[in-house]
Every structure is written in C-alpha cells, then in structure tokens.
Write an enzyme that holds these catalytic residues in place. Structure first.
Site, PDB file in Angstrom:
ATOM      1  N   ASP A   1       0.884  -1.169   0.000  1.00  0.00           N
ATOM      2  CA  ASP A   1       0.000   0.000   0.000  1.00  0.00           C
ATOM      3  C   ASP A   1       0.916   1.212   0.000  1.00  0.00           C
ATOM      4  O   ASP A   1       1.549   1.521   1.011  1.00  0.00           O
ATOM      5  CB  ASP A   1      -0.897  -0.003   1.243  1.00  0.00           C
ATOM      6  CG  ASP A   1      -1.901   1.144   1.250  1.00  0.00           C
ATOM      7  OD1 ASP A   1      -1.669   2.135   0.532  1.00  0.00           O
ATOM      8  OD2 ASP A   1      -2.903   1.054   1.973  1.00  0.00           O
ATOM      9  N   HIS A   2       1.012   1.898  -1.143  1.00  0.00           N
ATOM     10  CA  HIS A   2       2.045   2.932  -1.274  1.00  0.00           C
ATOM     11  C   HIS A   2       1.862   4.065  -0.281  1.00  0.00           C
ATOM     12  O   HIS A   2       2.813   4.797   0.014  1.00  0.00           O
ATOM     13  CB  HIS A   2       2.076   3.478  -2.703  1.00  0.00           C
ATOM     14  CG  HIS A   2       0.921   4.359  -3.054  1.00  0.00           C
ATOM     15  ND1 HIS A   2      -0.263   3.876  -3.565  1.00  0.00           N
ATOM     16  CD2 HIS A   2       0.774   5.698  -2.965  1.00  0.00           C
ATOM     17  CE1 HIS A   2      -1.085   4.877  -3.774  1.00  0.00           C
ATOM     18  NE2 HIS A   2      -0.490   5.994  -3.431  1.00  0.00           N
TER      19      HIS A   2
ATOM     20  N   HIS B   1      -6.125   2.580   2.152  1.00  0.00           N
ATOM     21  CA  HIS B   1      -5.348   3.725   2.625  1.00  0.00           C
ATOM     22  C   HIS B   1      -5.861   4.275   3.957  1.00  0.00           C
ATOM     23  O   HIS B   1      -5.102   4.444   4.912  1.00  0.00           O
ATOM     24  CB  HIS B   1      -5.377   4.855   1.592  1.00  0.00           C
ATOM     25  CG  HIS B   1      -4.788   4.501   0.267  1.00  0.00           C
ATOM     26  ND1 HIS B   1      -3.847   3.510   0.099  1.00  0.00           N
ATOM     27  CD2 HIS B   1      -5.002   5.010  -0.966  1.00  0.00           C
ATOM     28  CE1 HIS B   1      -3.503   3.428  -1.171  1.00  0.00           C
ATOM     29  NE2 HIS B   1      -4.193   4.321  -1.840  1.00  0.00           N
TER      30      HIS B   1
ATOM     31  N   ASP C   1     -11.678   1.487  -3.141  1.00  0.00           N
ATOM     32  CA  ASP C   1     -10.392   1.933  -3.656  1.00  0.00           C
ATOM     33  C   ASP C   1      -9.544   2.608  -2.598  1.00  0.00           C
ATOM     34  O   ASP C   1      -8.316   2.468  -2.597  1.00  0.00           O
ATOM     35  CB  ASP C   1     -10.632   2.896  -4.830  1.00  0.00           C
ATOM     36  CG  ASP C   1      -9.348   3.228  -5.570  1.00  0.00           C
ATOM     37  OD1 ASP C   1      -8.550   2.304  -5.812  1.00  0.00           O
ATOM     38  OD2 ASP C   1      -9.152   4.408  -5.915  1.00  0.00           O
TER      39      ASP C   1
ATOM     40  N   GLU D   1      -8.794  14.208  -3.544  1.00  0.00           N
ATOM     41  CA  GLU D   1      -8.174  14.268  -4.859  1.00  0.00           C
ATOM     42  C   GLU D   1      -8.872  15.330  -5.697  1.00  0.00           C
ATOM     43  O   GLU D   1     -10.108  15.411  -5.697  1.00  0.00           O
ATOM     44  CB  GLU D   1      -8.258  12.913  -5.557  1.00  0.00           C
ATOM     45  CG  GLU D   1      -7.543  11.795  -4.824  1.00  0.00           C
ATOM     46  CD  GLU D   1      -7.648  10.483  -5.573  1.00  0.00           C
ATOM     47  OE1 GLU D   1      -6.751  10.181  -6.372  1.00  0.00           O
ATOM     48  OE2 GLU D   1      -8.641   9.773  -5.356  1.00  0.00           O
TER      49      GLU D   1
END
Length: 533
Positions: free
Chosen positions: A220-221, A283, A278, A259
C-alpha cells in the site's frame, strides 16, 4: 485458515504469526548517527510482471534508479520485465530509459549503459506455462551473469484478476524457494487485495498455496509516505504526546484523502471499485490503525502489525440502520464553470449508463477499547474535490472553563494537531493566542513543521522506500493477511448495503463533497476541517 465466525459476525482470522524461524528473520538495518541506512540488500533478481505498464514506468523504474543513485542496490542485481507485448530486449530497455526521462530525469549515458545491461525481458501471458519456463531460463542466466545468487523478488503489477494464476504459475514452474533453501523468494502484490471479504480470503488462500506468509508483501504505497512513517516516531519517541493521545483529551479524529482529479481515463477500473473499495478499505483504514494503535512490545514488523490488527478488530461493524446513518456516498457532477473537462462522472468516457458507483465516501467509526472509547473517527475521500490534500486532524476537547473576562470573545476554539500527508509533508499544531491590544480577541495560530524545509532534502518517493524494505525483507510497512481481511470485514457490509439500494448524492466538482457528508458530522455538532490545499 478457519471459516468459523466469531460472535459478532466477523470471520475467525486465525492466530497471528508466531515469531519467524531464525533463518527467516531479517537483520536489523544498521544505522549511522544521522539515521541513514548503511546496509544494502542481498543480491537478487527483480521480476516485474506488467513490466510495460503504467506503474512500472511512472513509479517502479524511477524508484529503482533513485536507489541505484543512493548506492542502495546490491552489486548482484538484475531486472526482468514481463508483459504480453512481443517486443525485444533492446526495445524494453529503451522504454525504461524513456520512462526515466519522462518521470524522473534523463539518465547519464554511461550510467545507463552499465545499468541497462542488467535489464532483461520475457514476453508472454501469465496463463501460458511457457512464459514461466522462459522466465526460469532467463533467471538462471542472470544468476550466472549478474551474480543474483538465486534470490528472487516477483512484483505483480497486474490486474487483480490474474494475481492468483500468476502465483500458481510461479509455483508450478519451481520458481519459489522453500524454507530450507539457501536462496530466498518474495512476492509483492499491489492493491486491491480482493473486492470484498470473500474474494480477499480466496486470494490469500491462493497465495498461501505457493508462498509462505512471510514471503508475501502486500503493498500500500500510502504507508511509504514520510509523514506516516514518522507517525510512530512522533507518537512513541516524544513523551509530550502520549498523555494526550486518548479519549481523555481527544474529542474526535478526522482522516481526509482528497483528490482534485477525476477518473482520468481509468473509468473501466474505477467503476468496478468506487471510493470505498479503492481508498477507505486500504489507505484510510491503514492510517487509522497507525493513529490508534497501542505502543508495540518492540518495533519489529510483526509486533507493529499485531497492534494494527487489534485496532481493526476493536472497531464495531456498521450494520442495519447504522449504515444509513454513519456511512454516506456521493458522485461528482459538473462544476458549472464550463470548459471541455467540466463534466460529471456519468459523462466520463467508459462509465456505463446508470452507474451507481460512488466517487466520494465518508464513514464514522469508533474504536471500542480503553484508549478510544467514545471517540469518533471520521474518514472521507473523494475525487474532483476542491484541492488535493491528505491529512489527519486530531481535534482535542475544548478548554473546560471559559475566559470571557480576559478577552472579548466566546470560549476559545479547541486545539488541533494536523498531520499533513501530501502534497506537503509535515505537521501543524493549532492553538489559541490573544491578538495585540487591550482585551484583544483570540485568534487561532499554528506551529508548523515541514519535512523538506527542516531537513533540507526532498522526501523520497514512497515506492523507493517500499521496494528497498521488501528487498531487505522488512515487512513493517506491508499488510499482513489478517490485517487485510479485518479491513474487508469492516467495509463489506457497507458495500453490500449500497449495492442493494440507493444512489450516491451528486456534488459539484471542485467542491468539498456532498451535503450528506457535512450532515454526517453535524449530527454530533461537529464539522469538517477544510484543508488549505
């Protein structure tokens, strides 16, 4: 893995892993006095499935090039790309050089010449056994030519639908080492880890047929971002915060990932996912666990992940009427400002007619344990919002006694600690101060910490840190099986309820989301902290 359910309807996730065998425990990374890494990984071959894809071009190659520049790649190192495209090895190398020029910097000719000799390519689909046979042959060649010593790391930059078959293909081809082999094998899997609890369990079961849990790195970046890495240091290395970090002083917590862009041509993927799957399942719940976890017994990977799982297991499931009250969704429409790109989600290319996919989601959760009982955690994320900003807001309780006799104002505003995750990583502490003058009014002021200004260097890209950790065998910033399934356990009832009925509430693009999200907090007399980005 047990299929039995616990009393509250959660699946039994089984015992957390025991301490690893001595031969599998990653060495502690030696640190210099300045805190920099001084150990490079073992020699290895990095195989990238999806080697010609967008993730490889935008993130993986620039990260590997940066690690090379920092001297953090081993002498024995090779990259093997794979995709369905029938291109030659020279063409693949040229694409990778072009990716660096586009997304990082034009590589020096001599540096690139030396590096590119370590890049190989194998074309073929992962549903073709011949692909893995060719890959095995190439890996044997790079082991001889580049000195990779048989160590292999497989990066699956692939659609979720082919993850299991790729892992199975690696196993059937004999490309996965066993616990007693002198060389090691690891696999990195990109999110999403399934679409719901059942599919996540199925994916994990397929992976575990071939790999041991300690060989699986679910990436998970977001966990590679500097602010989140530093959150554990911020909490547990500074004694001033620990007495305040509980229900005694914290009123509520807000986690925002906003975003400013829309689906950007990815509607084919996004419409099957939506904001809840998503972003919140991965996240935002990961961020919540880092904020809420208890101090671990030690700072090895399993001790930290054990505490994160405990947080997820302490969150009551939203069910029945509570879903309608504490989980809301929206979908962006046109902003009304005009222009070629001013269109709502339903007007985006490749969005099916009548889609009910949400582009905004907000939920209220609680963590029912001694530290956090009664403290709400509000999570929100959305596309086409008024700015790009990710942050955590710790809102403290108001001062218990008014000071109206000192200043011409009502009670002071509650203090807040804001952790800025992106785009500008850092922290801000907001508190009240009196403006100059006799009986002057109060005004909120802040003390700010910016990583780049404080240390004089740019924070490394998330993939740079995560790739290096995976090469070193450090799984701290990667999700474990029980962690993934516990997160899906929380999200799946909401997904099922939304799929049965209702429509997302439309909100104008470039706003801060739908009205129902404001009403979510207004029920308890609270409001969102609006980011400044």
């Amino acid at each position: 893995m047990s299929d039995e359910a616990t009393d509250d309807g959660r699946p039994d996730l089984g015992d957390v892993p025991a301490a690893p065998p001595a031969g599998e425990t990653p060495l502690r990374t030696p640190m210099t006095e300045a805190g920099a890494r001084v150990r490079t990984p073992d020699p290895l071959a990095l195989v990238i499935f999806g080697g010609t894809g967008d993730l490889t071009r935008r993130k993986l190659m620039p990260a590997l090039w940066a690690l090379r520049a920092d001297g953090l790649l081993p002498e024995g190192f090779a990259i093997v790309g794979n995709s369905r495209e029938e291109i030659g090895e020279d063409d693949f190398r040229e694409r990778m050089r072009g990716a660096l020029a586009e997304f990082d910097e034009e590589p020096d000719a001599d540096d690139w010449a030396g590096f590119s000799r370590r890049i190989r390519y194998v074309h073929g689909s992962t549903d073709d056994p011949g692909t893995f046979n060719r890959l095995k042959q190439v890996l044997e060649e790079v082991e001889r030519d580049c000195g990779t010593q048989g160590n292999r790391m497989f990066y699956l930059a692939l659609p979720p639908s082919v993850i299991a078959q790729t892992a199975q293909g690696l196993g059937r081809a004999g490309l996965v080492t066993g616990a007693k082999d002198p060389a090691w094998t690891r696999i990195i899997v990109e999110k999403p880890f399934g679409r719901d609890l059942e599919s996540a369990q199925g994916l994990n079961a397929s992976l575990l047929e071939v790999f041991r849990e300690r060989q699986i790195f679910r990436i998970d970046h977001y966990l590679g971002k500097e602010t989140l890495q530093n959150l554990l240091v911020f909490r547990f290395a500074n004694t001033i915060w620990e007495p305040l970090w509980s229900r005694n002083y914290v009123d509520h917590v807000q986690i925002t990932v906003a975003e400013s862009v829309g689906v950007e041509g990815r509607a084919g993927y996004y419409d099957r996912s939506g904001a809840l799957r998503d972003m919140i399942q991965s996240h935002l719940l990961q961020i919540l666990t880092l904020v809420a976890m208890e101090p671990p017994a030690s700072y090895d990977a399993d001790s930290i992940r054990n505490e994160k799982v405990k947080v997820l297991q302490s969150i009551p499931l939203l069910q029945g009427d509570d879903i309608g009250r504490w989980a809301v969704r929206g979908r962006y429409g046109a902003s009304g400002k005009g222009g070629e790109d001013d269109r709502g989600y339903l007007d985006e290319a490749n969005v099916p007619e009548g889609s009910r996919t949400e582009t905004y989601a907000a939920v209220r959760l609680t963590v029912d344990n001694w530290r956090w009982e009664g403290v709400p955690f509000y999570l929100r994320t959305g596309k086409k919002l008024a700015g790009k900003q990710s942050e955590v807001v710790i809102r403290f309780r108001p001062a218990p006694h008014p000071i109206r006799d000192l200043v011409h104002c009502d009670s002071p505003a509650p203090n807040a600690l804001v952790l800025h995750i992106q785009p500008d990583e850092g922290m801000s502490l907001f508190f009240e101060a009196k403006e100059p003058g006799i009986r002057g009014p109060l005004r909120a002021v802040s003390m700010d910490f910016d990583y780049n200004r404080a240390f004089g260097v740019e924070s490394p890209e998330a993939y740079q840190r995560l790739l290096l950790d995976a090469m070193l065998g450090d799984a701290t910033l990667f999700a474990r099986r029980d962690e993934v399934e516990a997160a899906w356990t929380l999200v799946t009832p909401i997904l099922e309820a939304w799929e049965r009925e209702g429509e997302p509430e439309e909100y104008p693009a470039e706003s801060w989301g739908p009205r129902c999200a404001d009403e979510l907090l207004a029920q308890e007399g609270r409001s969102w902290h609006q980011p400044t980005g």
